[in-house]
Write an enzyme that holds these catalytic residues in place. Structure first.
Site, PDB file in Angstrom:
ATOM      1  N   ASN A 170       0.858  -1.179   0.000  1.00 64.47           N
ATOM      2  CA  ASN A 170       0.000   0.000   0.000  1.00 64.47           C
ATOM      3  C   ASN A 170       0.893   1.228   0.000  1.00 64.47           C
ATOM      4  OD1 ASN A 170      -1.316   2.318   1.244  1.00 64.47           O
ATOM      5  ND2 ASN A 170      -3.048   0.948   1.575  1.00 64.47           N
TER       6      ASN A 170
ATOM      7  N   ALA B  58       2.881 -16.197   0.621  1.00 63.16           N
ATOM      8  CA  ALA B  58       3.954 -16.698  -0.239  1.00 63.16           C
ATOM      9  C   ALA B  58       5.284 -16.348   0.396  1.00 63.16           C
ATOM     10  CB  ALA B  58       3.851 -16.070  -1.618  1.00 63.16           C
TER      11      ALA B  58
ATOM     12  N   ASP C  55       3.273  -3.119  11.233  1.00 60.21           N
ATOM     13  CA  ASP C  55       3.050  -3.144   9.792  1.00 60.21           C
ATOM     14  C   ASP C  55       2.791  -4.587   9.354  1.00 60.21           C
ATOM     15  OD1 ASP C  55       2.796  -2.085   7.281  1.00 60.21           O
ATOM     16  OD2 ASP C  55       4.948  -1.870   6.905  1.00 60.21           O
ATOM     17  N   GLU C  56       2.200  -4.760   8.203  1.00 57.41           N
ATOM     18  CA  GLU C  56       1.838  -6.090   7.683  1.00 57.41           C
ATOM     19  C   GLU C  56       1.031  -6.866   8.724  1.00 57.41           C
ATOM     20  OE1 GLU C  56       2.235  -6.409   4.675  1.00 57.41           O
ATOM     21  OE2 GLU C  56       3.940  -5.147   4.131  1.00 57.41           O
ATOM     22  N   ALA C  57       0.115  -6.156   9.349  1.00 55.74           N
ATOM     23  CA  ALA C  57      -0.631  -6.715  10.482  1.00 55.74           C
ATOM     24  C   ALA C  57      -1.581  -7.833  10.086  1.00 55.74           C
ATOM     25  CB  ALA C  57      -1.395  -5.602  11.204  1.00 55.74           C
ATOM     26  N   GLN C  58      -1.806  -7.988   8.777  1.00 56.02           N
ATOM     27  CA  GLN C  58      -2.651  -9.114   8.347  1.00 56.02           C
ATOM     28  C   GLN C  58      -2.011 -10.454   8.695  1.00 56.02           C
ATOM     29  OE1 GLN C  58      -1.126  -6.982   6.256  1.00 56.02           O
ATOM     30  NE2 GLN C  58      -0.041  -8.107   4.667  1.00 56.02           N
TER      31      GLN C  58
ATOM     32  N   GLY D 295       0.617   4.320   0.754  1.00 60.71           N
ATOM     33  CA  GLY D 295       0.690   5.289   1.828  1.00 60.71           C
ATOM     34  C   GLY D 295       0.930   4.723   3.202  1.00 60.71           C
TER      35      GLY D 295
END
Ligand SMILES: [Zn+2]
Length: 174
Positions: free
Chosen positions: A2, A154, A70-73, A4
């Site tokens: 993303n 991945a 960040d990349e909290a998914q 921003g």
């Protein structure tokens, strides 16, 4: 993933640190787009950060003004609970940046719980190549060709991501 997101995260950290406060920044250990443990904005800012993996215990965090993820998914459901307790019980602001869905349009387990439990949700808007608001993620190979099959996470591949609107996501034109 993303444009921003990383910029927003580094700005928040800077705002706390400018006041002499301590923040802890994390990104997913599996994210090696820019080298493990780095957050890089497309404006060129870069910063070394801690990484989290399945064994990270966020309740072990102490004496900080803010936690940024960040990349909290890629957080597990249990880790989202830990961060929720950190915020709700100990009063530490926690800000998580991540995606709602993967390249198949399937939600990430961590994202489901983040969306369900968060006090506030703010959308960082991006635009699809067609000009509509991008809400979905398309996985592409190193040549920009769309990849439709594969695991949700991945590791070590050459996959990249591009954001797309729902129409383009389903139309198959991209
Ligand atoms: Zn579109």
């Amino acid at each position: 993933m993303n444009a921003g997101k990383s910029t927003a995260m580094l700005q928040v950290a800077h705002n706390y640190e400018e006041q002499g406060q301590t923040v802890r920044l994390f990104t997913a250990a599996i994210d090696d787009r820019f080298g493990v443990g780095k957050i890089t904005s497309r404006l060129g800012l870069q910063r070394d950060v801690e990484t989290f993996d399945a064994g990270t215990d966020f309740l072990a965090i102490d004496k900080v003004a803010c936690v940024l993820v960040d990349e909290a998914q890629f957080l597990s459901v249990a880790q989202v609970r830990q961060l929720h307790q950190l915020a709700q019980v100990r009063g530490v602001p926690v800000i998580c940046y991540g995606l709602r869905t993967d390249f198949r349009g399937e939600p990430f387990p961590g994202s489901i719980y983040l969306l369900a439990l968060a006090d506030d949700i703010e959308e960082l808007k991006n635009i699809c190549t067609c000009g509509k608001k991008a809400t979905m993620n398309i996985r592409v190979d190193e040549n920009g060709k769309r990849i439709r099959e594969g695991a949700q996470i991945a590791i070590g591949g050459n996959e990249r991501y591009r954001q797309a609107c729902g129409r383009c996501f389903y139309s198959g034109e991209h």
